[in-house]
Design a protein around this motif. Structure first.
Motif, short mmCIF file in Angstrom:
data_model
loop_
_atom_site.label_atom_id
_atom_site.label_comp_id
_atom_site.label_asym_id
_atom_site.label_seq_id
_atom_site.Cartn_x
_atom_site.Cartn_y
_atom_site.Cartn_z
N PHE A 40 0.83 -1.21 0.00
CA PHE A 40 0.00 0.00 0.00
C PHE A 40 0.86 1.26 0.00
N ALA A 74 -3.76 3.52 -4.50
CA ALA A 74 -3.05 2.53 -3.67
C ALA A 74 -4.05 1.59 -3.01
N MET A 75 -5.18 2.14 -2.59
CA MET A 75 -6.23 1.31 -2.00
C MET A 75 -6.79 0.33 -3.03
N THR A 131 -4.24 -2.48 -3.34
CA THR A 131 -4.15 -3.29 -2.12
C THR A 131 -5.43 -4.09 -1.89
#
Length: 314
Positions: free
Chosen positions: A106, A160-161, A164
């Motif tokens: 992340f 990034a979320m 991830t």
């Protein structure tokens, strides 16, 4: 020794991974450890030094150095997310839990995406300074810079979320040996027991967007800058304009070139090529950027001299 099987035990779901590191050749482990330790120390000192100089010197608190501050902060953070864990692989078996691996993934994605858009914002700042100098204070006001920075970090967080979250849903049940020095997306996808089609789609969409859009924006801004510079009659004026853009173009070429090679290449490329290409923008880039932006920068030289004088007389 079958490390992956031993670590899994009787449980079919992976609880931890083994990072193989950059190389498995014993004679290279110690030299590479000291080399990358030196690179990391230079990276921390260089980026932290630029951050301190910008904060302590009022004449550096301009839009250009505001974005350079954010670039140094980002470089400092994501090199610290990657390099210390990489160094462990050179001296012992490097085990990382599933939760730690997802956390590293992340923050790696977050800071790398931030860097894409900070470099883009810096290109726009140079365009405003060179092509619209009379409107520069309005175009790059404190409010505009702040909004751009907030947009950069929000973009980094959301994307990034996405990476991830799509990775967390995968099941790893066969091998837990990651042939890399970090929890890198492609290396993890190769270990999944379940379909990775959604993850691959996310990678191509997000990475494609984050390479193509900033690159296109930077290309357009620098094309306009070039035409403007060529219209300057003074050789000294052209030289000064080129010098303010040269450092940024080197940093952009290094970062986007390595990122594009890493994520937009055919899947048949070797894992060793993956490792080498990631080194350029995860480890070497954060070390080089402070030097790229400061070696020929008179403002930074003046700020450094003033700061050293103050520290001597305190």
């Amino acid at each position: 020794m079958n490390w992956g099987r031993m670590a899994l035990g009787n449980d079919s779901s992976v609880k931890e991974f083994i990072l193989l590191g950059l190389t498995q050749q014993p004679e290279l482990q110690l030299p590479l450890f000291f080399f990358f330790l030196g690179v990391y120390i230079f990276s921390v000192v260089g980026n932290l030094g630029l951050i301190v100089l910008i904060v302590l010197n009022p004449h550096l608190q301009t839009p250009m150095y505001y974005f350079l501050f954010n670039l140094s902060f980002t470089d400092l953070c994501y090199s610290s997310v990657i390099t210390p864990k990489m160094l462990v692989s050179f001296v012992k078996q490097n085990i990382i839990s599933h939760a730690e691996c997802m956390t590293q993934l992340f923050f790696f994605c977050f800071f790398v995406i931030d860097e894409c858009y900070i470099l883009t914002a810096m290109a726009y700042d140079r365009y405003a300074a060179i092509c619209k100098p009379l409107l520069y204070q309005v175009t790059m006001s404190h409010r505009v810079c702040l909004l751009m920075t907030v947009g950069v970090y929000v973009m980094g967080f959301v994307e990034a979320m996405a990476h991830t979250a799509s990775m967390v849903h995968l099941i790893f049940c066969d091998s837990n040996i990651i042939n890399h020095y970090m929890c890198e997306i492609n290396a993890l996808l190769k270990l999944s027991c379940t379909s990775t089609s959604i993850n691959e789609l996310v990678v191509y969409i997000v990475v494609g967007f984050n390479v193509i859009v900033p690159t296109l924006t930077i290309f357009i801004t620098y094309t306009l800058i070039l035409f403007n510079i060529l219209s300057i009659h003074s050789a000294e004026g052209r030289s000064k304009a080129f010098s303010t853009c040269g450092s940024h173009m080197i940093a952009v070429s290094l970062f986007f070139g390595a990122a594009a090679f890493m994520y937009l290449k055919p899947s048949s490329a070797s894992e060793d090529e993956d490792k080498v290409s990631t080194i350029f923008y995860t480890i070497m880039g954060p070390m080089l950027n402070p030097f790229i932006y400061s070696i020929r920068n008179k403002d930074v030289h003046i700020a450094l001299k003033k700061t050293l004088k103050r520290s001597i007389f305190i």
